[in-house]
Design a protein around this motif. Structure first.
Motif, PDB file in Angstrom:
ATOM      1  N   GLU A  79      11.647   5.986   3.673  1.00 60.70           N
ATOM      2  CA  GLU A  79      12.242   4.758   4.199  1.00 60.70           C
ATOM      3  C   GLU A  79      11.612   4.315   5.517  1.00 60.70           C
ATOM      4  O   GLU A  79      11.545   3.118   5.814  1.00 60.70           O
ATOM      5  CB  GLU A  79      13.753   4.940   4.374  1.00 60.70           C
ATOM      6  N   ALA A  80      11.125   5.270   6.289  1.00 55.50           N
ATOM      7  CA  ALA A  80      10.509   4.911   7.575  1.00 55.50           C
ATOM      8  C   ALA A  80       9.314   3.988   7.388  1.00 55.50           C
ATOM      9  O   ALA A  80       8.955   3.220   8.297  1.00 55.50           O
ATOM     10  CB  ALA A  80      10.088   6.170   8.322  1.00 55.50           C
ATOM     11  N   LEU A  81       8.679   4.022   6.210  1.00 55.70           N
ATOM     12  CA  LEU A  81       7.523   3.169   5.963  1.00 55.70           C
ATOM     13  C   LEU A  81       7.904   1.704   5.816  1.00 55.70           C
ATOM     14  O   LEU A  81       7.029   0.838   5.753  1.00 55.70           O
ATOM     15  CB  LEU A  81       6.781   3.637   4.706  1.00 55.70           C
ATOM     16  N   GLU A  82       9.214   1.414   5.758  1.00 57.35           N
ATOM     17  CA  GLU A  82       9.652   0.022   5.700  1.00 57.35           C
ATOM     18  C   GLU A  82       9.617  -0.640   7.071  1.00 57.35           C
ATOM     19  O   GLU A  82       9.778  -1.857   7.185  1.00 57.35           O
ATOM     20  CB  GLU A  82      11.077  -0.054   5.128  1.00 57.35           C
ATOM     21  N   ARG A  83       9.408   0.151   8.130  1.00 61.14           N
ATOM     22  CA  ARG A  83       9.365  -0.430   9.472  1.00 61.14           C
ATOM     23  C   ARG A  83       8.144  -1.335   9.611  1.00 61.14           C
ATOM     24  O   ARG A  83       7.084  -1.068   9.005  1.00 61.14           O
ATOM     25  CB  ARG A  83       9.332   0.667  10.535  1.00 61.14           C
ATOM     26  N   PRO A  84       8.241  -2.397  10.397  1.00 61.88           N
ATOM     27  CA  PRO A  84       7.111  -3.322  10.549  1.00 61.88           C
ATOM     28  C   PRO A  84       5.815  -2.644  10.985  1.00 61.88           C
ATOM     29  O   PRO A  84       4.728  -3.084  10.598  1.00 61.88           O
ATOM     30  CB  PRO A  84       7.615  -4.303  11.615  1.00 61.88           C
ATOM     31  N   ALA A  85       5.924  -1.574  11.755  1.00 68.97           N
ATOM     32  CA  ALA A  85       4.717  -0.895  12.236  1.00 68.97           C
ATOM     33  C   ALA A  85       3.870  -0.341  11.103  1.00 68.97           C
ATOM     34  O   ALA A  85       2.657  -0.124  11.275  1.00 68.97           O
ATOM     35  CB  ALA A  85       5.095   0.235  13.195  1.00 68.97           C
ATOM     36  N   TYR A  86       4.485  -0.130   9.937  1.00 67.50           N
ATOM     37  CA  TYR A  86       3.757   0.441   8.806  1.00 67.50           C
ATOM     38  C   TYR A  86       3.436  -0.589   7.734  1.00 67.50           C
ATOM     39  O   TYR A  86       3.044  -0.224   6.614  1.00 67.50           O
ATOM     40  CB  TYR A  86       4.552   1.604   8.199  1.00 67.50           C
ATOM     41  N   ALA A  87       3.559  -1.869   8.058  1.00 64.32           N
ATOM     42  CA  ALA A  87       3.257  -2.911   7.072  1.00 64.32           C
ATOM     43  C   ALA A  87       1.820  -2.803   6.570  1.00 64.32           C
ATOM     44  O   ALA A  87       1.530  -3.148   5.414  1.00 64.32           O
ATOM     45  CB  ALA A  87       3.514  -4.288   7.673  1.00 64.32           C
ATOM     46  N   TYR A  88       0.921  -2.298   7.406  1.00 67.49           N
ATOM     47  CA  TYR A  88      -0.488  -2.199   7.011  1.00 67.49           C
ATOM     48  C   TYR A  88      -0.697  -1.227   5.844  1.00 67.49           C
ATOM     49  O   TYR A  88      -1.735  -1.276   5.164  1.00 67.49           O
ATOM     50  CB  TYR A  88      -1.340  -1.779   8.209  1.00 67.49           C
ATOM     51  N   GLN A  89       0.287  -0.349   5.583  1.00 64.50           N
ATOM     52  CA  GLN A  89       0.134   0.633   4.514  1.00 64.50           C
ATOM     53  C   GLN A  89       0.573   0.101   3.146  1.00 64.50           C
ATOM     54  O   GLN A  89       0.319   0.749   2.123  1.00 64.50           O
ATOM     55  CB  GLN A  89       0.936   1.897   4.829  1.00 64.50           C
ATOM     56  N   ARG A  90       1.233  -1.022   3.106  1.00 62.51           N
ATOM     57  CA  ARG A  90       1.800  -1.482   1.833  1.00 62.51           C
ATOM     58  C   ARG A  90       0.753  -1.759   0.765  1.00 62.51           C
ATOM     59  O   ARG A  90       0.953  -1.394  -0.401  1.00 62.51           O
ATOM     60  CB  ARG A  90       2.703  -2.695   2.087  1.00 62.51           C
ATOM     61  N   PRO A  91      -0.385  -2.402   1.079  1.00 58.76           N
ATOM     62  CA  PRO A  91      -1.410  -2.553   0.036  1.00 58.76           C
ATOM     63  C   PRO A  91      -1.897  -1.207  -0.503  1.00 58.76           C
ATOM     64  O   PRO A  91      -2.165  -1.067  -1.704  1.00 58.76           O
ATOM     65  CB  PRO A  91      -2.528  -3.322   0.754  1.00 58.76           C
ATOM     66  N   LEU A  92      -2.003  -0.210   0.380  1.00 61.67           N
ATOM     67  CA  LEU A  92      -2.406   1.124  -0.070  1.00 61.67           C
ATOM     68  C   LEU A  92      -1.387   1.693  -1.045  1.00 61.67           C
ATOM     69  O   LEU A  92      -1.746   2.265  -2.083  1.00 61.67           O
ATOM     70  CB  LEU A  92      -2.559   2.057   1.124  1.00 61.67           C
TER      71      LEU A  92
END
Length: 325
Positions: free
Chosen positions: A261-274
């Motif tokens: 769930e922590a990956l939903e934070r805006p700081a991790y938006a760059y990981q979504r395409p991956l």
């Protein structure tokens, strides 16, 4: 007959929720073919064409569940149904066991063994629990402050300093699905224990991570040797680079957390395409193992999806007919 996927899981638990929910959004036909069950004597059912062993390693932590799961594997083998990550392979991921196996095939990984006799500085951790506390002990005084009795099967390994010239520690993770591979992340930290909570998200470090995750891992061949040695179909390897550039493998995790769930934070938006690429690769791996079964969902439409909650066993239903690659 439409073949289904049996996902073996501990009762009341479901690993890889991120992947399952991704399927619900992106491939409802394949998602509808999944049955999630705790190991039982009537499994696999006649319609199961693939078994995904999603039990937590090592399985001997839950002996009764492990016995049932091995029975499922024997019945699957008798029918020619493949099992992804069978129990024997999961049990090779105990820290001390995987270290011995990997060192035996020439993989650079620290020796893991009894705390007594391991030279300082050393790292103390559980032999069997992932994401558990880890202690760096540089002296006997440091070690004396660690409550070894509170650790499940405590073991130790020599500390390996992989700090780069810039003062940061780096840990790469590569996910292997059979011979398919996808870089998961590069975590960079000032702390020796590199984890998500300690990673540094400076723009230069994010750019360095994206450069890694957008291409092929240059050490895939080495980690493929490690995967085959452990007999795993799916595994994530965490590794770093020694000052001279050689790979040092920290751990093989056959049930890695790909999404939290922590990956939903805006700081991790760059990981979504991956994550989209990674889950697509995972979907392709499952589909390839099922290739030839044909059809869509057992209900005849992609929308018929089993909920994530624990379902009671239903032997009658199972007896009814019915990045790089």
């Amino acid at each position: 007959m439409v073949e289904r996927v049996l996902g073996l899981r501990s009762r009341g638990a479901l690993p890889h929720k991120g992947f399952v929910r991704w399927l619900e959004r992106n491939d409802r036909a394949l998602r509808a073919r999944f049955d999630f069950r705790a190991p039982a004597p009537w499994l696999p059912g006649r319609r199961h064409g693939l078994v995904l062993n999603w039990l937590q390693d090592p399985t001997d932590l839950r002996p009764f569940e492990a016995r049932l799961a091995r029975g499922v594997e024997r019945r699957a083998a008798a029918r020619g149904v493949p099992v992804v990550n069978p129990c024997d392979a999961l049990d090779r991921c105990r820290k001390s066991v995987q270290s011995r196996i990997l060192r035996g095939v020439g993989i650079d990984t620290p020796p893991v063994g009894p705390v007594a006799g391991t030279p300082f500085p050393l790292v103390v951790r559980s032999d069997s629990v992932h994401a558990a506390p880890v202690w760096l002990c540089r002296s006997r005084a440091d070690l004396g402050a660690v409550d070894l009795a509170a650790i499940r099967a405590p073991v130790a390994a020599p500390f390996v300093d992989v700090r780069g010239p810039d003062g940061f520690f780096r840990k790469w993770r590569l996910l292997l699905l059979g011979q398919r591979a996808c870089p998961r992340h590069l975590q960079i930290s000032r702390e020796w224990l590199v984890r998500m909570a300690s990673r540094n998200l400076a723009p230069a470090h994010v750019a360095e991570e994206l450069a890694y995750t957008s291409g092929d891992d240059p050490h895939h061949a080495v980690l493929e040797v490690a995967r085959r040695a452990l007999g795993l179909d799916m595994v994530a390897f965490d590794y770093s680079l020694r000052p001279g550039g050689g790979v040092v493998v920290w751990e093989a995790n056959p049930q890695p957390e790909i999404w939290v769930e922590a990956l939903e934070r805006p700081a991790y938006a760059y990981q979504r395409p991956l994550l989209e690429r990674l889950f697509s690769l995972w979907r392709d791996d499952v589909a390839a193992r099922l290739r030839g079964s044909g059809g869509v969902s057992a209900a005849g439409r992609p929308g018929a999806i089993e909920p994530l909650r624990e379902s009671p066993p239903d032997p009658e239903r199972d007896r009814r007919p019915g990045c790089s690659g």
